[in-house]
Design a protein around this motif. Structure first.
Motif, PDB file in Angstrom:
ATOM      1  N   PHE A  60      36.484 -33.537  12.296  1.00 28.88           N
ATOM      2  CA  PHE A  60      36.919 -34.456  11.241  1.00 28.88           C
ATOM      3  C   PHE A  60      36.455 -35.887  11.532  1.00 28.88           C
ATOM      4  N   MET A  61      36.532 -36.305  12.804  1.00 33.17           N
ATOM      5  CA  MET A  61      36.143 -37.666  13.172  1.00 33.17           C
ATOM      6  C   MET A  61      34.638 -37.835  13.292  1.00 33.17           C
ATOM      7  N   GLY A  62      33.917 -36.730  13.407  1.00 34.06           N
ATOM      8  CA  GLY A  62      32.462 -36.812  13.537  1.00 34.06           C
ATOM      9  C   GLY A  62      32.002 -37.346  14.879  1.00 34.06           C
ATOM     10  N   LEU A  63      32.782 -37.086  15.945  1.00 35.64           N
ATOM     11  CA  LEU A  63      32.434 -37.563  17.282  1.00 35.64           C
ATOM     12  C   LEU A  63      31.679 -36.476  18.036  1.00 35.64           C
ATOM     13  N   GLU A  64      30.509 -36.832  18.575  1.00 33.59           N
ATOM     14  CA  GLU A  64      29.728 -35.862  19.338  1.00 33.59           C
ATOM     15  C   GLU A  64      30.270 -35.691  20.755  1.00 33.59           C
ATOM     16  N   GLU A 122      37.544 -44.808  17.730  1.00 32.73           N
ATOM     17  CA  GLU A 122      36.470 -45.735  18.061  1.00 32.73           C
ATOM     18  C   GLU A 122      35.483 -45.859  16.896  1.00 32.73           C
ATOM     19  N   GLY A 123      35.211 -47.109  16.548  1.00 27.57           N
ATOM     20  CA  GLY A 123      34.349 -47.380  15.402  1.00 27.57           C
ATOM     21  C   GLY A 123      35.123 -47.688  14.143  1.00 27.57           C
ATOM     22  N   ARG A 124      36.454 -47.544  14.214  1.00 25.23           N
ATOM     23  CA  ARG A 124      37.322 -47.858  13.079  1.00 25.23           C
ATOM     24  C   ARG A 124      38.440 -48.787  13.532  1.00 25.23           C
ATOM     25  N   GLY A 125      39.016 -49.505  12.562  1.00 29.51           N
ATOM     26  CA  GLY A 125      40.140 -50.377  12.851  1.00 29.51           C
ATOM     27  C   GLY A 125      41.401 -49.870  12.204  1.00 29.51           C
ATOM     28  N   PRO A 126      42.536 -50.554  12.447  1.00 23.98           N
ATOM     29  CA  PRO A 126      43.814 -50.121  11.857  1.00 23.98           C
ATOM     30  C   PRO A 126      43.784 -50.064  10.335  1.00 23.98           C
ATOM     31  N   ASP A 127      42.900 -50.845   9.706  1.00 26.58           N
ATOM     32  CA  ASP A 127      42.831 -50.841   8.248  1.00 26.58           C
ATOM     33  C   ASP A 127      41.936 -49.716   7.729  1.00 26.58           C
ATOM     34  N   GLN A 128      41.383 -48.904   8.624  1.00 32.63           N
ATOM     35  CA  GLN A 128      40.522 -47.778   8.230  1.00 32.63           C
ATOM     36  C   GLN A 128      41.101 -46.468   8.761  1.00 32.63           C
ATOM     37  N   TYR A 129      42.392 -46.321   8.625  1.00 38.91           N
ATOM     38  CA  TYR A 129      43.066 -45.174   9.239  1.00 38.91           C
ATOM     39  C   TYR A 129      42.971 -43.927   8.358  1.00 38.91           C
ATOM     40  N   LEU A 166      37.982 -44.330  22.248  1.00 42.16           N
ATOM     41  CA  LEU A 166      39.223 -44.973  21.818  1.00 42.16           C
ATOM     42  C   LEU A 166      39.885 -44.145  20.723  1.00 42.16           C
ATOM     43  N   PHE A 167      41.223 -44.020  20.824  1.00 43.10           N
ATOM     44  CA  PHE A 167      41.989 -43.316  19.796  1.00 43.10           C
ATOM     45  C   PHE A 167      43.364 -43.958  19.738  1.00 43.10           C
ATOM     46  N   SER A 168      43.949 -43.962  18.535  1.00 42.03           N
ATOM     47  CA  SER A 168      45.249 -44.606  18.375  1.00 42.03           C
ATOM     48  C   SER A 168      46.081 -43.907  17.321  1.00 42.03           C
TER      49      SER A 168
END
Length: 359
Positions: A159-163, A106-113, A169-171
């Motif tokens: 690593f993802m920085g999620l609190e 969440e907060g990123r798209g497929p081009d920011q994997y 969302l995750f993929s």
């Protein structure tokens, strides 16, 4: 006069060479002893290290085409045996996870994997290995959407920085779902590696399992294996019942370290014996003979041969045991530089020893 001076210089250089060789031999013995101690501590660390899961009383079975077709039936019948507690399956053993895929959240798209390791597993994977959940829940058959959902480890959350990762969302690739749980960190690679971000996902057709894992009770293990073999023969009669305990598979990962420890121990004993023999020969020559120069010459021959043999031993250690700690390899390399310095100095008396630092 020059001839006499040259002869005197040659004689005076021999005691220095002897001292250098004795010191180097002693240093090699120390290095081998240190190597033995370091390897022993490393093996003790491996045996007692908490992995983040329980590897005891877990049986590993290889998946085969017959069981792929009837896995659920095999699992249910195996669970009918009171001594089999949990059954699950996965692509890899928990300490040999090699799969890597691009992921985004969440907060990123497929081009920011980014890339993460992942385990494609069955339900009850976390229960079978007695892992602990830090947040959220486990996969459940009560939630059909879990086929698209994910469980991540604590390192992945960091690593993802999620609190608050649960519900985000995750993929993997473009298989979008949600994070439903966070499992506490466990070692998914050999202990030589650090814990990495990791994702658990339910196995599907394109990520089929390669192993079946069964947690069994600690009592009557032979009877449990007999019952399990009968169940195996019923569902996969054309395949051998080739089981392995997970703790044995874990030990096999570190056979190289065990062999290294054993070889270092024997080489250390050998180096100490060689050094003791050399000292004995030199003391014997000095105390029992008035003219001990000839005896010292014989002792030096033994010293040179033993010294070269020990150098060869060290070279083989660094060549055939890549799992040696880097610090120990550096120490061995430093010790092996000493005879090189002595040789260059002998061939060229005007050579400055510190110029090897430039090399």
């Amino acid at each position: 006069a020059n001839v006499i001076k040259g002869a005197h210089s040659a004689r005076s250089s021999k005691p220095l060479l002897r001292k250098v060789l004795v010191v180097t031999q002693f240093s090699i013995a120390i290095v081998l002893i240190i190597g033995t101690i370091v390897t022993a501590k490393q093996l003790n660390y491996i045996r007692n290290k908490e992995l983040g899961f329980n590897r005891q009383h877990v049986i590993s079975l290889p998946m085969n085409p017959a069981l792929r077709q009837s896995y659920e039936a095999f699992k249910n019948e195996a669970l009918n045996h009171h001594s089999i507690i949990h059954v699950t399956s996965a692509q890899n053993r928990p300490t040999q996870v090699g799969n890597i895929n691009p992921v985004y959240w969440e907060g990123r798209g497929p081009d920011q994997y980014e890339t993460m390791r992942f385990i494609a597993c069955d339900h009850d994977y976390i229960k079978t290995f007695e892992m602990e959940l830090a947040q959220g829940r486990d996969f459940s058959r009560d939630f059909p959407t879990d086929l698209q959902n994910y469980i991540v480890n604590e390192e992945a959350v960091k690593f993802m920085g999620l609190e608050d990762p649960v519900g985000k969302l995750f993929s993997i690739w473009q298989n979008e779902g949600q994070i439903i749980g966070v499992v506490k960190n466990f070692h998914s690679r050999p202990l030589h590696n650090t814990i990495e971000p990791l994702v658990l996902t339910l196995a599907q057709n394109n990520w089929g399992p390669n192993y079946i894992f069964l947690r069994i009770g600690p009592d009557n293990i032979s009877q449990t294996l007999d019952n399990l073999a009968k169940t195996w023969k019923k569902f996969a009669p054309n395949y051998p019942f080739d089981f392995q305990f997970l703790d044995e598979a874990f030990e096999q990962l570190y056979r190289t370290d065990q062999r290294t420890g054993t070889i270092f121990k024997y080489f250390a004993i050998l180096a100490i014996l060689i050094f003791a023999i050399i000292l004995y020969l030199r003391v014997r020559a000095k105390t029992l003979y008035a003219d001990f120069q000839d005896q010292l010459k014989d002792a030096d021959i033994v010293l040179h041969n033993a010294f070269l043999s020990t150098l060869i031993i060290l070279w083989f250690c660094t060549l055939f045991f890549p799992s040696l700690p880097k610090e120990l390899k550096d120490l061995i390399s430093l010790v092996m530089l000493v005879p090189l310095v002595v040789l260059l100095k002998k061939l060229n008396p005007g050579w400055k020893w510190y110029s090897i630092l430039l090399f």
